[in-house]
Design an enzyme around this catalytic site. Structure first.
Site, PDB file in Angstrom:
ATOM      1  N   PRO A  49       0.791  -1.221   0.000  1.00 15.63           N
ATOM      2  CG  PRO A  49      -0.845  -1.531   1.620  1.00 15.63           C
ATOM      3  CD  PRO A  49       0.399  -2.151   1.065  1.00 15.63           C
ATOM      4  CG  ASN A  50      -0.370   4.296   1.232  1.00 18.43           C
ATOM      5  OD1 ASN A  50      -1.331   4.788   0.633  1.00 18.43           O
ATOM      6  ND2 ASN A  50      -0.476   3.785   2.433  1.00 18.43           N
ATOM      7  NE  ARG A  54       3.647   6.896   1.716  1.00 17.46           N
ATOM      8  CZ  ARG A  54       4.008   5.674   2.093  1.00 17.46           C
ATOM      9  NH1 ARG A  54       4.578   4.852   1.243  1.00 17.46           N
ATOM     10  NH2 ARG A  54       3.799   5.299   3.329  1.00 17.46           N
ATOM     11  CE1 TYR A  65       8.713   5.577   3.163  1.00 11.69           C
ATOM     12  CE2 TYR A  65       7.052   7.316   3.118  1.00 11.69           C
ATOM     13  CZ  TYR A  65       7.584   6.188   3.701  1.00 11.69           C
ATOM     14  OH  TYR A  65       7.002   5.657   4.832  1.00 11.69           O
ATOM     15  CG  ASN A 116       8.684  -1.455   0.414  1.00 10.34           C
ATOM     16  OD1 ASN A 116       7.977  -1.481   1.434  1.00 10.34           O
ATOM     17  ND2 ASN A 116       9.342  -0.378   0.023  1.00 10.34           N
ATOM     18  CB  ALA A 135       1.441   0.552   6.468  1.00 13.07           C
ATOM     19  CD  GLU A 149      11.144  -6.684   6.500  1.00 15.28           C
ATOM     20  OE1 GLU A 149      11.516  -7.730   7.100  1.00 15.28           O
ATOM     21  OE2 GLU A 149      10.649  -5.699   7.082  1.00 15.28           O
ATOM     22  CG  HIS A 167      11.289  -1.523   4.798  1.00 18.04           C
ATOM     23  ND1 HIS A 167       9.924  -1.572   4.654  1.00 18.04           N
ATOM     24  CD2 HIS A 167      11.638  -2.621   5.511  1.00 18.04           C
ATOM     25  CE1 HIS A 167       9.468  -2.653   5.253  1.00 18.04           C
ATOM     26  NE2 HIS A 167      10.493  -3.311   5.783  1.00 18.04           N
ATOM     27  NE  ARG A 199       9.692   6.712   8.733  1.00 21.82           N
ATOM     28  CZ  ARG A 199       8.792   6.474   7.764  1.00 21.82           C
ATOM     29  NH1 ARG A 199       8.950   5.450   6.946  1.00 21.82           N
ATOM     30  NH2 ARG A 199       7.761   7.276   7.610  1.00 21.82           N
TER      31      ARG A 199
END
Ligand code: DQA
Length: 180
Positions: A42-43, A50, A55, A106, A109, A130, A132, A139
């Site tokens: 998502p996103n 964004r 990012y 990735n 969320a 994984e 990111h 964070r």
């Protein structure tokens, strides 16, 4: 893993799950064959617009192009599945079983709460990396839990767009180590 990170330093961990994985390679240039599935959650479709301070300015298409090029350099082809929906990503993992060589994920969320994705990845027999763009561990506290990490062979986080190339290099290393 197990090491203190100095502030500002990105994290790259490749954590072997089983014997033989993650070992130094005899021939890093030996071409591989097969498909790597890249999953985008998502996103990530909003990358470029964004929170660019976190990012970056590149779009998801830019990152997929980087990953495709890096995979090709190892003789691997890239398949990309992007979805805002947990179930679509779970189905993509099911469809990858016994068909693709490795998965780079990735999960956005979903990383932090999708036990369904965790379980699907646990049923995948190949390496899972994984990925990111940011470094979630540095964070908000809720980002520090990843439910993907326990079923990932390794994690690449905090390198921005370079992570897509690093993830393909990591996959190639893991596949070569499995073949050795
Ligand atoms: C992300 C980190 C996640 O915490 C976040 O929810 C994302 C992107 C990253 O690439 O840095 O959507 O996976």
């Amino acid at each position: 893993m197990g090491q203190e990170q100095s502030p500002g330093r990105p994290e790259l961990t490749v954590v072997p799950n089983g014997a033989g994985e993650g070992q130094a390679l005899r021939d890093e240039t030996e071409p591989l064959a097969g498909t790597v599935l890249l999953l985008s959650g998502p996103n990530l479709s909003l990358l470029g617009q964004r929170q660019p301070e976190i990012y970056g300015h590149l779009t998801l298409d830019d990152h997929v192009a980087t990953a495709t090029r890096a995979a090709a350099q190892h003789g691997l082809s890239l398949e990309h599945v992007r979805s805002e929906y947990e179930g679509a990503l779970v189905e993509a993992v099911h469809g990858a079983r016994r068909r693709v060589a490795a998965i780079v994920v990735n999960a956005g969320a979903l990383t932090h709460y999708s036990w369904a994705l965790h379980d699907a990845l646990a049923a995948f027999e190949g390496p899972v990396v994984e990925l990111h763009l940011s470094h979630p561990g540095r964070r908000e506290p809720w980002r520090r839990l990843s439910v993907v990490t326990p079923v990932a062979t390794g994690v690449i986080a905090g390198f921005g767009g370079d992570g897509y190339r690093l993830a393909m290099d990591a996959v190639a290393s893991l596949l070569r180590a499995r073949r050795a």
